[in-house]
Scaffold this active site. Structure first.
Site: not given
Ligand code: FAD
Ligand code: SIN
Length: 532
Positions: A12, A14, A115, A352, A376
């Site tokens: 993702g 990160a 927001e 969420h 996250e």
């Molecule tokens: P993710 O993007 O969730 O990526 C996780 C990765 O880990 C994936 O590739 C997955 O395949 C991999 N993975 C997990 N477990 C394993 C495993 N066991 N083995 C191999 N791979 C694995 N935040 C904001 O700041 N602004 C927003 O507008 C916003 N809107 C949102 C709307 C929605 C609907 C949601 C659900 C969240 C939103 N958030 C928002 C929160 C934000 O999107 C997430 O917190 C953020 O994208 C997390 O990024 P990440 O890279 O940590 O994890």
């Molecule tokens: C939203 O668009 O309401 C999600 C934003 C967030 O989770 O930070």
């Protein structure tokens, strides 16, 4: 046995940002990114609202963003970390733009959204598809580096430590070291050992532990559970954020569809089923108060009135403006027979975001040597007891950059540990009843939603713990006797997350931010994190 200098679990915002930056810093190092399902199926991809960053210096400044973040965090955020993220954030967002991310503009300047909890308009966005745009940009950019390998459908099972060399490792063992991970190739079911000099956990959230969640099905808290099993430190797991406005979902869709907070930032108003605004009773910021306050207010109104949802009223917003900013939300509502310009949208809170997680320092170092975490799945100190909207993507970008510095400092001094034994599957047989897994998953979601939701108390938490213990025992029996599948591992990881959330909630004898308990309704004067 596979070997890579750097293993990144998660693709993702990160994981990919770190991969790109590390690849640039050390082109001589092999970087492997694994994702457990298709590349691009992440929480990141579903982000709607946008990325918060101080952009328009005529009206906004760092101090305002810092104050808003600390206020939302209800005095539990680490001011040093908040300062770092807010001040480094705009530079990181600018890099993302240079890599090709497009954010909406109006008259040549960025169209900044608002927001809940933000005192200024500071959210950069791409319609209501910001996450999709960021994920696209990062995948394209990562694909241009020869030293990054992206492998999808590879599921990380467990982190490798001295435990796998035959030593006893406990929560008080000093100097635990991570040597890589056991993974399962989902296309062949083969379990492999990947050894690495440095491992990065970037596995995202755990929303699937609740019945109603905006998180996609990949969000099963694998990283937090793996680090807990490896005896690493976690904190603040009780702070689970419920988004106030998921689309009411009587058909039981998984995940729940989000109606972005940016819609309220655009003027939409929360109302009861008989059309009365109610947020003025709870906070002077009304529909744009921080999420913990709004979600609790909605929960309270639904309980008092016996309603299944409240409404979001957008009918006064200009149709062209609405469809231009929120095309996905508009079409989703239309597909269900709800015309947002003519009808109010039924909404409910849904799980969420996980504010706590793997404890890391300001450079993403976990308590386990050579193991970093980002995104996250971490607890950096930024969010405290409640995350400010759109600070999550920002946190991922900023910490990914900082981890590069820390990894660069140590990687030349690390050697591969080649004595890790292969995964031992002796004594296990093919599972013949998938229903044992699917039913337990449903039970887990019911337990967490009924007893460890927005409003908690001691009796509910105790009941959750005893029910979870039973599920844990049954699942461990299954784990010992059946051939592994990602579904069984995900169930096991979710039960661990449920247990950690419940145990931390029981440890916190106060109400703060997202943790509200009727047994201790007041906030205490002293501050502390819940450490596990
Ligand atoms: P993710 O993007 O969730 O990526 C996780 C990765 O880990 C994936 O590739 C997955 O395949 C991999 N993975 C997990 N477990 C394993 C495993 N066991 N083995 C191999 N791979 C694995 N935040 C904001 O700041 N602004 C927003 O507008 C916003 N809107 C949102 C709307 C929605 C609907 C949601 C659900 C969240 C939103 N958030 C928002 C929160 C934000 O999107 C997430 O917190 C953020 O994208 C997390 O990024 P990440 O890279 O940590 O994890
Ligand atoms: C939203 O668009 O309401 C999600 C934003 C967030 O989770 O930070």
């Amino acid at each position: 046995m596979d070997q890579t200098d750097i293993l990144i679990i998660g693709g993702g915002v990160a994981g990919l940002t770190f991969a790109i930056k590390m690849a640039e810093r050390r082109p001589d190092h092999k970087i492997l990114v694994i994702t457990k399902s298709a590349l691009g199926e992440t929480n990141t991809r579903y982000a709607q609202g946008g990325v918060a960053a101080v952009w328009n210096h005529e009206v906004d400044d760092f101090n305002k963003h810092i104050a808003d973040t600390l206020d939302a965090g209800d005095d539990l955020s680490d001011p040093n970390v908040v300062n770092i993220v807010v001040k480094e954030g705009p530079v990181r967002v600018r890099e993302l733009i240079e890599w090709g991310a497009k954010f909406d503009q109006q008259n040549g300047t960025y169209d900044l959204g608002r927001e809940g909890g933000h005192s200024e308009n500071r959210i950069l966005h791409f319609k209501d598809l910001t996450g999709w745009e960021i994920q696209r940009t990062l995948l394209e950019k990562a694909g241009t580096y020869d030293n990054i390998e992206l492998r999808d459908n590879i599921y990380a099972l467990d982190l490798l430590t001295q435990h796998h060399l035959g030593y006893v490792v406990t929560r008080v063992t000093p100097n635990i070291v991570c040597y890589g991970a056991y993974v399962q190739d989902k296309s062949t079911n083969e379990i492999k050992t990947i050894i690495s000099k440095v491992t990065i956990v970037a596995t995202g959230g755990a929303g699937q532990v609740y019945r109603n969640t905006t998180n996609p099905t990949i969000a099963t808290g694998d990283g937090t559970a793996m680090v807990y099993r490896a005896k690493g430190r976690l904190e603040n797991m009780e702070f689970v954020q419920f988004h106030p406005t998921a689309l009411y979902n009587p058909a039981g869709e998984n995940p729940d569809f989000l109606v972005s907070e940016a819609v309220r930032g655009f003027g939409a108003i929360l109302k009861t089923r008989d059309g009365e605004p109610f947020m003025q009773k709870y906070d002077k910021r009304e529909s744009l108060a921080p999420r913990d306050i709004v979600a609790r207010a909605i929960d309270n109104e639904m309980k008092i009135r016996g309603d299944d949802f409240v409404y979001l009223d957008c009918r006064h917003i200009d149709k062209d403006d609405f469809t231009d900013h929120f095309p996905t939300i508009y079409h989703k509502c239309q597909s269900l027979g709800i015309d947002p310009m003519a009808h109010m949208i039924p909404v409910v809170p849904a799980c969420h975001y996980l504010c706590g997680g793997i404890k890391v320092d300001a450079y993403g170092r976990s308590s386990i040597n050579h193991l970093f975490a980002v995104g996250e799945c971490t607890s950096t100190g930024l969010h405290g007891a409640n995350r400010l909207a759109s600070n999550s993507l920002l946190e991922g970008l900023v910490f990914a950059h900082r981890i590069v510095e820390a990894v660069d400092d140590i990687i030349d001094h690390i050697k591969f540990e080649k004595n890790i034994p292969d995964w031992d599957a002796e004594g296990t047989t093919e599972p013949n009843e998938m229903v044992l897994i699917t039913q337990s998953w449903k039970e887990l979601k019911e337990i967490m939603s009924s007893y460890v939701g927005i409003v908690r108390n001691n009796v509910r938490l105790q009941r959750a713990r005893s029910r979870l213990h039973l599920l844990y025992k049954e699942t461990e029996d299954l784990y010992q006797t059946t051939i592994l599948s990602p579904q069984l591992f995900e169930l096991r990881n979710l039960i661990t997350n449920g247990y950690l959330i419940t145990r931390s909630a029981a440890m916190r004898r106060e109400s703060r931010g997202l943790h509200y308990t009727t047994d201790y309704p007041d906030k205490l004067d002293f501050l502390d994190v819940t450490i596990l």
